[in-house]
Design a protein around this motif. Structure first.
Motif, PDB file in Angstrom:
ATOM      1  N   SER A 146      -5.358  13.387 -25.424  1.00  0.00           N
ATOM      2  CA  SER A 146      -5.598  13.343 -23.970  1.00  0.00           C
ATOM      3  C   SER A 146      -6.140  14.639 -23.395  1.00  0.00           C
ATOM      4  O   SER A 146      -6.053  14.863 -22.190  1.00  0.00           O
ATOM      5  CB  SER A 146      -4.294  12.994 -23.252  1.00  0.00           C
ATOM      6  N   GLN A 147      -6.724  15.498 -24.232  1.00  0.00           N
ATOM      7  CA  GLN A 147      -7.271  16.754 -23.718  1.00  0.00           C
ATOM      8  C   GLN A 147      -8.401  16.498 -22.729  1.00  0.00           C
ATOM      9  O   GLN A 147      -8.626  17.276 -21.813  1.00  0.00           O
ATOM     10  CB  GLN A 147      -7.757  17.627 -24.874  1.00  0.00           C
ATOM     11  N   GLY A 148      -9.109  15.385 -22.920  1.00  0.00           N
ATOM     12  CA  GLY A 148     -10.175  15.036 -21.982  1.00  0.00           C
ATOM     13  C   GLY A 148      -9.708  14.106 -20.885  1.00  0.00           C
ATOM     14  O   GLY A 148     -10.508  13.594 -20.118  1.00  0.00           O
ATOM     15  N   GLY A 149      -8.420  13.843 -20.824  1.00  0.00           N
ATOM     16  CA  GLY A 149      -7.866  12.919 -19.835  1.00  0.00           C
ATOM     17  C   GLY A 149      -7.019  11.854 -20.508  1.00  0.00           C
ATOM     18  O   GLY A 149      -7.456  11.238 -21.485  1.00  0.00           O
ATOM     19  N   GLU A 150      -5.813  11.644 -20.007  1.00  0.00           N
ATOM     20  CA  GLU A 150      -4.886  10.678 -20.610  1.00  0.00           C
ATOM     21  C   GLU A 150      -5.339   9.244 -20.351  1.00  0.00           C
ATOM     22  O   GLU A 150      -5.800   8.907 -19.264  1.00  0.00           O
ATOM     23  CB  GLU A 150      -3.485  10.884 -20.031  1.00  0.00           C
ATOM     24  N   SER A 151      -5.219   8.385 -21.373  1.00  0.00           N
ATOM     25  CA  SER A 151      -5.613   6.983 -21.238  1.00  0.00           C
ATOM     26  C   SER A 151      -4.543   6.082 -21.843  1.00  0.00           C
ATOM     27  O   SER A 151      -3.791   6.494 -22.723  1.00  0.00           O
ATOM     28  CB  SER A 151      -6.950   6.713 -21.933  1.00  0.00           C
ATOM     29  N   LEU A 152      -4.487   4.840 -21.375  1.00  0.00           N
ATOM     30  CA  LEU A 152      -3.502   3.884 -21.868  1.00  0.00           C
ATOM     31  C   LEU A 152      -3.716   3.612 -23.349  1.00  0.00           C
ATOM     32  O   LEU A 152      -2.757   3.614 -24.137  1.00  0.00           O
ATOM     33  CB  LEU A 152      -3.587   2.572 -21.077  1.00  0.00           C
ATOM     34  N   PHE A 153      -4.971   3.383 -23.760  1.00  0.00           N
ATOM     35  CA  PHE A 153      -5.243   3.054 -25.154  1.00  0.00           C
ATOM     36  C   PHE A 153      -4.992   4.248 -26.077  1.00  0.00           C
ATOM     37  O   PHE A 153      -4.572   4.078 -27.221  1.00  0.00           O
ATOM     38  CB  PHE A 153      -6.681   2.553 -25.310  1.00  0.00           C
ATOM     39  N   GLY A 154      -5.236   5.445 -25.577  1.00  0.00           N
ATOM     40  CA  GLY A 154      -4.937   6.632 -26.363  1.00  0.00           C
ATOM     41  C   GLY A 154      -3.447   6.781 -26.594  1.00  0.00           C
ATOM     42  O   GLY A 154      -3.002   7.123 -27.699  1.00  0.00           O
ATOM     43  N   ASN A 155      -2.654   6.468 -25.571  1.00  0.00           N
ATOM     44  CA  ASN A 155      -1.203   6.530 -25.683  1.00  0.00           C
ATOM     45  C   ASN A 155      -0.668   5.444 -26.615  1.00  0.00           C
ATOM     46  O   ASN A 155       0.289   5.665 -27.357  1.00  0.00           O
ATOM     47  CB  ASN A 155      -0.557   6.400 -24.305  1.00  0.00           C
ATOM     48  N   ILE A 156      -1.289   4.259 -26.550  1.00  0.00           N
ATOM     49  CA  ILE A 156      -0.886   3.172 -27.449  1.00  0.00           C
ATOM     50  C   ILE A 156      -1.121   3.571 -28.893  1.00  0.00           C
ATOM     51  O   ILE A 156      -0.269   3.359 -29.762  1.00  0.00           O
ATOM     52  CB  ILE A 156      -1.657   1.874 -27.116  1.00  0.00           C
ATOM     53  N   PHE A 157      -2.287   4.155 -29.160  1.00  0.00           N
ATOM     54  CA  PHE A 157      -2.604   4.604 -30.518  1.00  0.00           C
ATOM     55  C   PHE A 157      -1.604   5.660 -30.986  1.00  0.00           C
ATOM     56  O   PHE A 157      -1.100   5.604 -32.118  1.00  0.00           O
ATOM     57  CB  PHE A 157      -4.026   5.166 -30.559  1.00  0.00           C
ATOM     58  N   ALA A 158      -1.317   6.626 -30.133  1.00  0.00           N
ATOM     59  CA  ALA A 158      -0.367   7.688 -30.486  1.00  0.00           C
ATOM     60  C   ALA A 158       1.018   7.099 -30.762  1.00  0.00           C
ATOM     61  O   ALA A 158       1.699   7.504 -31.712  1.00  0.00           O
ATOM     62  CB  ALA A 158      -0.285   8.715 -29.352  1.00  0.00           C
ATOM     63  N   GLY A 159       1.427   6.132 -29.947  1.00  0.00           N
ATOM     64  CA  GLY A 159       2.722   5.493 -30.137  1.00  0.00           C
ATOM     65  C   GLY A 159       2.796   4.708 -31.436  1.00  0.00           C
ATOM     66  O   GLY A 159       3.818   4.734 -32.132  1.00  0.00           O
ATOM     67  N   MET A 160       1.717   4.008 -31.778  1.00  0.00           N
ATOM     68  CA  MET A 160       1.701   3.216 -33.002  1.00  0.00           C
ATOM     69  C   MET A 160       1.752   4.111 -34.240  1.00  0.00           C
ATOM     70  O   MET A 160       2.473   3.808 -35.203  1.00  0.00           O
ATOM     71  CB  MET A 160       0.447   2.331 -33.031  1.00  0.00           C
ATOM     72  N   VAL A 161       1.017   5.199 -34.226  1.00  0.00           N
ATOM     73  CA  VAL A 161       1.035   6.134 -35.359  1.00  0.00           C
ATOM     74  C   VAL A 161       2.420   6.752 -35.494  1.00  0.00           C
ATOM     75  O   VAL A 161       2.976   6.836 -36.599  1.00  0.00           O
ATOM     76  CB  VAL A 161      -0.020   7.243 -35.174  1.00  0.00           C
ATOM     77  N   ALA A 162       3.003   7.172 -34.375  1.00  0.00           N
ATOM     78  CA  ALA A 162       4.325   7.800 -34.386  1.00  0.00           C
ATOM     79  C   ALA A 162       5.392   6.830 -34.882  1.00  0.00           C
ATOM     80  O   ALA A 162       6.252   7.194 -35.699  1.00  0.00           O
ATOM     81  CB  ALA A 162       4.672   8.297 -32.987  1.00  0.00           C
ATOM     82  N   GLY A 163       5.343   5.589 -34.402  1.00  0.00           N
ATOM     83  CA  GLY A 163       6.322   4.594 -34.814  1.00  0.00           C
ATOM     84  C   GLY A 163       6.228   4.263 -36.289  1.00  0.00           C
ATOM     85  O   GLY A 163       7.252   4.119 -36.979  1.00  0.00           O
ATOM     86  N   THR A 164       5.005   4.152 -36.798  1.00  0.00           N
ATOM     87  CA  THR A 164       4.794   3.830 -38.211  1.00  0.00           C
ATOM     88  C   THR A 164       5.315   4.945 -39.124  1.00  0.00           C
ATOM     89  O   THR A 164       6.049   4.689 -40.085  1.00  0.00           O
ATOM     90  CB  THR A 164       3.298   3.602 -38.492  1.00  0.00           C
ATOM     91  N   CYS A 165       4.957   6.175 -38.819  1.00  0.00           N
ATOM     92  CA  CYS A 165       5.381   7.311 -39.653  1.00  0.00           C
ATOM     93  C   CYS A 165       6.906   7.452 -39.648  1.00  0.00           C
ATOM     94  O   CYS A 165       7.537   7.613 -40.700  1.00  0.00           O
ATOM     95  CB  CYS A 165       4.745   8.605 -39.140  1.00  0.00           C
ATOM     96  N   ALA A 166       7.499   7.372 -38.467  1.00  0.00           N
ATOM     97  CA  ALA A 166       8.946   7.569 -38.345  1.00  0.00           C
ATOM     98  C   ALA A 166       9.728   6.458 -39.040  1.00  0.00           C
ATOM     99  O   ALA A 166      10.737   6.712 -39.698  1.00  0.00           O
ATOM    100  CB  ALA A 166       9.340   7.635 -36.863  1.00  0.00           C
ATOM    101  N   SER A 167       9.256   5.208 -38.915  1.00  0.00           N
ATOM    102  CA  SER A 167       9.982   4.084 -39.504  1.00  0.00           C
ATOM    103  C   SER A 167       9.927   4.109 -41.028  1.00  0.00           C
ATOM    104  O   SER A 167      10.901   3.751 -41.698  1.00  0.00           O
ATOM    105  CB  SER A 167       9.425   2.754 -38.989  1.00  0.00           C
ATOM    106  N   CYS A 168       8.798   4.525 -41.581  1.00  0.00           N
ATOM    107  CA  CYS A 168       8.680   4.598 -43.044  1.00  0.00           C
ATOM    108  C   CYS A 168       9.651   5.622 -43.617  1.00  0.00           C
ATOM    109  O   CYS A 168      10.264   5.398 -44.654  1.00  0.00           O
ATOM    110  CB  CYS A 168       7.247   4.952 -43.438  1.00  0.00           C
TER     111      CYS A 168
END
Length: 290
Positions: A93-115
């Motif tokens: 979000s350095q160029g501006g926060e977006s919903l889809f950018g946050n969704i992507f970040a959340g999905m990556v974070a959830g996948t790594c943590a759950s594994c």
């Protein structure tokens, strides 16, 4: 790298988990009943009935079967998930926060943590599934039994659907919370206080429950099946589990336990985000005083 999201995320996750654990146990019991090979044990008619049966036949203590691995899971999973989410979100979000950018970040974070935290999730499900007045196994003995009977692979049983669910839940809940909060602030509908955090977390919990319930059912059933010599697995894969569940029990079986799931995710998110926001606020106040 900012350490605050990691620490605050872990503390808030453990707090929320302890406060809503009996609901999660009820959800697990509802989801595994009626599965292939267990049709005769469809003993719960709903969430309230499950609560009553567990209390009557197994005692109040049974509502906290599996609390040790659950807290251990949140201490690891929650810490990693929130830390990665905020770190990745800030980069994107350095160029501006977006919903889809946050969704992507959340999905990556959830996948790594759950594994990484999957063994603790397996232990939690197995301990929650224990019924009757038999003294529940300890965390160590449950771990030893799974490792002895099923090997290392047993500790990562169901990692596929677990990661899928974590990606969806984290992607939806974290992004929806931030988006809802931002929209309310932009339109000046609410101030950045406890009320805004409450409403945003309530909305995030609802959308998270709708999106994740089918995967949660599959995850729970995959983790609950045990390896027994001479007997094949009930389900060959996550897809096989979903298809067989829908075929033998109807499509809505994939939404078994939705009410307790939402009643858990709703309060869980409220407790988590309120705790997280208060920890951040307290830290900021202390930093200003220095």
């Amino acid at each position: 790298m900012n350490w605050q999201p990691f620490i605050f995320g872990g503390v808030a996750s453990v707090t929320a988990e302890f406060g809503t654990f009996p609901i999660d146990l009820t959800k697990t019991r509802l989801q595994i009943q009626g599965q292939v090979g267990d049709a005769a044990h469809a003993r719960y008619r709903g969430m309230l009935h499950a609560f009553q049966v567990i209390l009557r036949e197994e005692s109040v203590r049974a509502l906290y079967n599996g609390i040790a691995p659950a807290l251990l899971r949140q201490a690891s999973y929650g810490t990693i998930k929130i830390g990665i989410y905020h770190s990745l979100k800030n980069r994107i979000s350095q160029g501006g926060e977006s919903l889809f950018g946050n969704i992507f970040a959340g999905m990556v974070a959830g996948t790594c943590a759950s594994c990484i935290a999957n063994p603790t999730d397996v232990l939690k499900v197995r301990m929650q599934a224990q019924r009757g007045n038999i003294r529940p196994q300890s965390l160590v003995s449950s771990f030893a039994e799974i490792y002895h009977q099923e090997g290392v692979r047993g500790l990562w049983r169901g990692v596929g659907p677990t990661a899928q669910r974590a990606a969806i839940v984290a992607g939806v809940e974290l992004a929806m919370y931030d988006w809802t909060k931002t929209q309310f602030l932009k339109k000046q509908l609410m101030k950045d206080d406890v009320r805004l955090h409450f409403v945003s977390s309530f909305i995030a919990g609802f959308f998270g429950a709708v999106a994740s319930n089918p995967i949660d059912v599959v995850k729970t059933r995959m983790m609950n099946q045990k390896v027994v010599a001479g007997n094949p697995d009930l389900y060959k894969s996550s897809l096989d589990c979903a298809v067989r569940t829908a075929r033998t029990e109807g499509f809505m079986a994939l939404y078994k336990g939705f009410i307790p799931l939402y009643l858990r995710l709703g309060p869980w998110n409220i407790i988590f985000f309120l705790t997280y926001e208060q920890l951040k606020k307290s830290h900021d106040v202390m930093s200003e005083k220095r």
